[in-house]
Design a protein around this motif. Structure first.
Motif, PDB file in Angstrom:
ATOM      1  N   PHE A 141       0.839  -1.216   0.000  1.00  0.00           N
ATOM      2  CA  PHE A 141       0.000   0.000   0.000  1.00  0.00           C
ATOM      3  C   PHE A 141       0.867   1.256   0.000  1.00  0.00           C
ATOM      4  CE2 PHE A 141      -2.683  -3.240   1.877  1.00  0.00           C
ATOM      5  CZ  PHE A 141      -3.993  -2.896   1.549  1.00  0.00           C
ATOM      6  N   ASP A 142       0.331   2.327  -0.591  1.00  0.00           N
ATOM      7  CA  ASP A 142       0.926   3.661  -0.442  1.00  0.00           C
ATOM      8  C   ASP A 142       0.086   4.421   0.567  1.00  0.00           C
ATOM      9  OD1 ASP A 142       2.994   3.465  -2.383  1.00  0.00           O
ATOM     10  OD2 ASP A 142       1.477   3.706  -3.979  1.00  0.00           O
ATOM     11  N   LYS A 143       0.752   5.198   1.417  1.00  0.00           N
ATOM     12  CA  LYS A 143       0.007   5.984   2.412  1.00  0.00           C
ATOM     13  C   LYS A 143      -0.243   7.379   1.878  1.00  0.00           C
ATOM     14  CE  LYS A 143       1.433   3.815   6.653  1.00  0.00           C
ATOM     15  NZ  LYS A 143       2.625   3.730   7.423  1.00  0.00           N
ATOM     16  N   GLY A 144      -1.461   7.861   2.042  1.00  0.00           N
ATOM     17  CA  GLY A 144      -1.785   9.208   1.583  1.00  0.00           C
ATOM     18  C   GLY A 144      -1.127  10.262   2.460  1.00  0.00           C
ATOM     19  N   GLY A 201      -4.612   9.685   6.111  1.00  0.00           N
ATOM     20  CA  GLY A 201      -5.662   8.793   6.622  1.00  0.00           C
ATOM     21  C   GLY A 201      -6.165   7.818   5.563  1.00  0.00           C
ATOM     22  N   LEU A 202      -5.724   8.023   4.300  1.00  0.00           N
ATOM     23  CA  LEU A 202      -6.124   7.093   3.230  1.00  0.00           C
ATOM     24  C   LEU A 202      -4.944   6.214   2.856  1.00  0.00           C
ATOM     25  CD1 LEU A 202      -8.086   9.487   0.808  1.00  0.00           C
ATOM     26  CD2 LEU A 202      -9.013   7.942   2.548  1.00  0.00           C
ATOM     27  N   ILE A 203      -5.261   5.025   2.348  1.00  0.00           N
ATOM     28  CA  ILE A 203      -4.211   4.160   1.814  1.00  0.00           C
ATOM     29  C   ILE A 203      -4.655   3.719   0.427  1.00  0.00           C
ATOM     30  CG2 ILE A 203      -3.212   3.308   3.986  1.00  0.00           C
ATOM     31  CD1 ILE A 203      -5.132   0.929   3.808  1.00  0.00           C
ATOM     32  N   ARG A 204      -3.678   3.440  -0.441  1.00  0.00           N
ATOM     33  CA  ARG A 204      -4.029   2.965  -1.782  1.00  0.00           C
ATOM     34  C   ARG A 204      -3.169   1.745  -2.129  1.00  0.00           C
ATOM     35  NH1 ARG A 204      -4.213   5.826  -7.824  1.00  0.00           N
ATOM     36  NH2 ARG A 204      -5.933   4.494  -8.437  1.00  0.00           N
ATOM     37  N   LEU A 205      -3.821   0.717  -2.659  1.00  0.00           N
ATOM     38  CA  LEU A 205      -3.065  -0.447  -3.106  1.00  0.00           C
ATOM     39  C   LEU A 205      -2.051  -0.011  -4.142  1.00  0.00           C
ATOM     40  CD1 LEU A 205      -3.703  -3.285  -1.999  1.00  0.00           C
ATOM     41  CD2 LEU A 205      -5.820  -1.998  -2.082  1.00  0.00           C
ATOM     42  N   LYS A 206      -0.847  -0.554  -4.071  1.00  0.00           N
ATOM     43  CA  LYS A 206       0.159  -0.203  -5.072  1.00  0.00           C
ATOM     44  C   LYS A 206      -0.294  -0.733  -6.435  1.00  0.00           C
ATOM     45  CE  LYS A 206       4.141   0.173  -2.226  1.00  0.00           C
ATOM     46  NZ  LYS A 206       4.998   0.846  -1.705  1.00  0.00           N
ATOM     47  N   ARG A 207       0.250  -0.105  -7.463  1.00  0.00           N
ATOM     48  CA  ARG A 207      -0.136  -0.453  -8.833  1.00  0.00           C
ATOM     49  C   ARG A 207      -0.029  -1.961  -9.095  1.00  0.00           C
ATOM     50  NH1 ARG A 207       0.184   2.161 -14.103  1.00  0.00           N
ATOM     51  NH2 ARG A 207       0.718   4.095 -13.084  1.00  0.00           N
ATOM     52  N   GLN A 208       1.044  -2.564  -8.583  1.00  0.00           N
ATOM     53  CA  GLN A 208       1.263  -4.002  -8.806  1.00  0.00           C
ATOM     54  C   GLN A 208       0.050  -4.822  -8.316  1.00  0.00           C
ATOM     55  OE1 GLN A 208       3.777  -5.761  -5.867  1.00  0.00           O
ATOM     56  NE2 GLN A 208       4.373  -7.519  -7.155  1.00  0.00           N
ATOM     57  N   VAL A 209      -0.533  -4.428  -7.190  1.00  0.00           N
ATOM     58  CA  VAL A 209      -1.671  -5.178  -6.647  1.00  0.00           C
ATOM     59  C   VAL A 209      -2.944  -4.827  -7.431  1.00  0.00           C
ATOM     60  CG1 VAL A 209      -2.895  -5.847  -4.551  1.00  0.00           C
ATOM     61  CG2 VAL A 209      -0.578  -4.917  -4.383  1.00  0.00           C
ATOM     62  N   ARG A 210      -3.112  -3.542  -7.727  1.00  0.00           N
ATOM     63  CA  ARG A 210      -4.317  -3.135  -8.475  1.00  0.00           C
ATOM     64  C   ARG A 210      -4.339  -3.827  -9.837  1.00  0.00           C
ATOM     65  NH1 ARG A 210      -3.807   2.394  -9.482  1.00  0.00           N
ATOM     66  NH2 ARG A 210      -2.012   2.667  -8.120  1.00  0.00           N
ATOM     67  N   GLU A 211      -3.166  -3.879 -10.445  1.00  0.00           N
ATOM     68  CA  GLU A 211      -3.129  -4.474 -11.793  1.00  0.00           C
ATOM     69  C   GLU A 211      -3.231  -6.002 -11.771  1.00  0.00           C
ATOM     70  OE1 GLU A 211      -0.985  -0.841 -14.169  1.00  0.00           O
ATOM     71  OE2 GLU A 211       0.164  -2.693 -13.898  1.00  0.00           O
ATOM     72  N   ALA A 212      -3.124  -6.567 -10.583  1.00  0.00           N
ATOM     73  CA  ALA A 212      -3.244  -8.027 -10.484  1.00  0.00           C
ATOM     74  C   ALA A 212      -4.706  -8.473 -10.519  1.00  0.00           C
ATOM     75  CB  ALA A 212      -2.587  -8.515  -9.191  1.00  0.00           C
ATOM     76  N   VAL A 213      -5.640  -7.515 -10.397  1.00  0.00           N
ATOM     77  CA  VAL A 213      -7.066  -7.880 -10.337  1.00  0.00           C
ATOM     78  C   VAL A 213      -7.810  -7.300 -11.541  1.00  0.00           C
ATOM     79  CG1 VAL A 213      -9.153  -7.863  -8.905  1.00  0.00           C
ATOM     80  CG2 VAL A 213      -6.912  -7.678  -7.804  1.00  0.00           C
ATOM     81  N   SER A 214      -8.583  -8.142 -12.233  1.00  0.00           N
ATOM     82  CA  SER A 214      -9.424  -7.655 -13.340  1.00  0.00           C
ATOM     83  C   SER A 214     -10.866  -7.621 -12.872  1.00  0.00           C
ATOM     84  CB  SER A 214      -9.353  -8.593 -14.542  1.00  0.00           C
ATOM     85  OG  SER A 214      -8.041  -8.777 -14.940  1.00  0.00           O
ATOM     86  N   PHE A 215     -11.407  -6.400 -12.743  1.00  0.00           N
ATOM     87  CA  PHE A 215     -12.790  -6.240 -12.282  1.00  0.00           C
ATOM     88  C   PHE A 215     -13.747  -6.199 -13.471  1.00  0.00           C
ATOM     89  CE2 PHE A 215     -10.366  -4.426  -8.728  1.00  0.00           C
ATOM     90  CZ  PHE A 215     -10.990  -5.029  -7.650  1.00  0.00           C
ATOM     91  N   PHE A 216     -14.905  -6.809 -13.310  1.00  0.00           N
ATOM     92  CA  PHE A 216     -15.927  -6.724 -14.360  1.00  0.00           C
ATOM     93  C   PHE A 216     -17.305  -6.942 -13.744  1.00  0.00           C
ATOM     94  CE2 PHE A 216     -16.840 -11.324 -15.036  1.00  0.00           C
ATOM     95  CZ  PHE A 216     -15.794 -11.870 -14.299  1.00  0.00           C
ATOM     96  N   GLN A 217     -18.312  -6.454 -14.444  1.00  0.00           N
ATOM     97  CA  GLN A 217     -19.665  -6.631 -13.924  1.00  0.00           C
ATOM     98  C   GLN A 217     -20.195  -7.996 -14.326  1.00  0.00           C
ATOM     99  OE1 GLN A 217     -22.928  -4.296 -15.476  1.00  0.00           O
ATOM    100  NE2 GLN A 217     -23.938  -4.226 -13.490  1.00  0.00           N
ATOM    101  N   PHE A 218     -20.773  -8.677 -13.380  1.00  0.00           N
ATOM    102  CA  PHE A 218     -21.276 -10.025 -13.648  1.00  0.00           C
ATOM    103  C   PHE A 218     -22.463 -10.297 -12.734  1.00  0.00           C
ATOM    104  CE2 PHE A 218     -21.276 -14.646 -13.111  1.00  0.00           C
ATOM    105  CZ  PHE A 218     -21.109 -15.095 -14.402  1.00  0.00           C
ATOM    106  N   ASN A 219     -23.563 -10.716 -13.334  1.00  0.00           N
ATOM    107  CA  ASN A 219     -24.763 -11.025 -12.561  1.00  0.00           C
ATOM    108  C   ASN A 219     -24.847 -12.530 -12.352  1.00  0.00           C
ATOM    109  OD1 ASN A 219     -27.275 -11.282 -11.452  1.00  0.00           O
ATOM    110  ND2 ASN A 219     -28.386 -10.318 -13.153  1.00  0.00           N
TER     111      ASN A 219
END
Ligand code: SAM
Length: 284
Positions: free
Chosen positions: A176-179, A185-203
């Motif tokens: 994580f990166d700290k804001g 008070g915010l944290i953000r997943l590093k790019r490596q982790v964000r790019e490891a997940v493919s989000f999509f809409q699925f019902n």
């Protein structure tokens, strides 16, 4: 100033809401959810500049394609989640991935009701840590939800620091990166982790599922509780076809499937594998 005058919400309005959300996404609303439905949907009624629930429901029913359908669905989903929730599943996942890791093979995981992203990012961190310690490997991680608001939040990967209480200090440091400044008070997943997940809409209750391949693990946690038994049974049967022969299905703590299907055998706390991995029937 927003118009907060009470809107009339009749029994019939609630009955219509219940039928409409059930048809679209399988969510079963009991009578005890009347107040919740009113509280969440009255904002939508007002935001469309309408004066009554029945006008709002008429608007939806007048067009299958209305973009308000997504607003209606987003309002009625419940998205509670957290990092490393029900943490035993991440221990089981780590051991399963360690055992299944083969050179040249991609370990595949699907988080099938991923909400705001804490679950798939916890999976990603678990696998990145394992790969690091075990000297490499590849994984593919898909994450889906019906709710477009949570998918958008998940893709940003930004959270309040206090949401990460189950994330260790070392994981926070590494993943994580700290804001700073106004992002304190915010944290953000590093790019490596964000790019490891493919989000999509699925019902999960769509009439047909796209072919997304087979998985070594499927997390379908804390979503079945919103569905009735026939809907749960239908989803479980389709999920069985999405598991690799030795794949694992993780369910939420209150989701018991033993009386719904014989396609799975329990293999750990709220963890299941295929009972007939070669597609055969019992004794067949
Ligand atoms: C309580 S959250 C569970 C989040 C996460 N799996 C966990 O256990 O922490 C339930 C999620 O299921 C999603 N959901 C509800 N109905 C769905 C459907 N028909 N298809 C896909 N996702 C759905 C909701 O939008 C919500 O984000």
């Amino acid at each position: 100033m927003a118009d907060e005058t009470e809107l009339k919400f009749t029994r019939n309005d609630f009955k219509r809401v219940r039928e409409m959300i059930y048809q679209r996404v399988g969510i079963s609303l009991s009578d005890s959810k009347t107040h919740m439905a009113y509280a969440r949907l009255s904002k939508r009624v007002r935001s469309r500049g309408l004066r009554s629930f029945s006008d709002y429901l008429d608007l939806l029913q007048s067009s299958e394609e209305s973009d308000e359908w997504q607003g209606f669905i987003n309002a009625l989903t419940t998205n509670l989640t957290s990092f490393f929730r029900e943490s035993h599943h991440f221990d089981i996942l780590r051991e399963h991935a360690r055992a299944r890791r083969k050179p040249g093979e991609t370990f595949r995981v699907w988080s099938a009701a991923s909400s705001t992203g804490e679950e798939p990012y916890s999976i990603a961190i678990t696998l990145l840590e394992l790969w690091r310690e075990a000297g490499g490997g590849t994984f593919q991680l898909l994450a889906s939800d019906i709710d477009t608001n949570v998918l958008q939040q998940a893709a940003h990967g930004i959270y309040a620091r206090e949401r990460a209480e189950k994330v260790s200090g070392a994981q926070l440091q590494r993943y994580f990166d700290k804001g700073v400044g106004r992002n304190e008070g915010l944290i953000r997943l590093k790019r490596q982790v964000r790019e490891a997940v493919s989000f999509f809409q699925f019902n999960l209750v769509a009439p047909s599922w796209p072919d997304i391949g087979r998985f070594d693990a499927i997390f379908c946690r804390n979503v079945m509780i919103y569905f009735d038994k026939p809907t749960q049974a239908g989803i479980l049967s389709r999920m069985a076809a999405c598991l690799r022969p030795d794949g694992l299905l993780m369910l939420g703590h209150s989701e018991n499937i033993t009386h719904l299907t014989d396609a799975y055998a329990g293999c750990g706390r709220t963890t299941y594998r295929l009972a007939y991995p070669d597609g055969g029937e019992e004794g067949g």
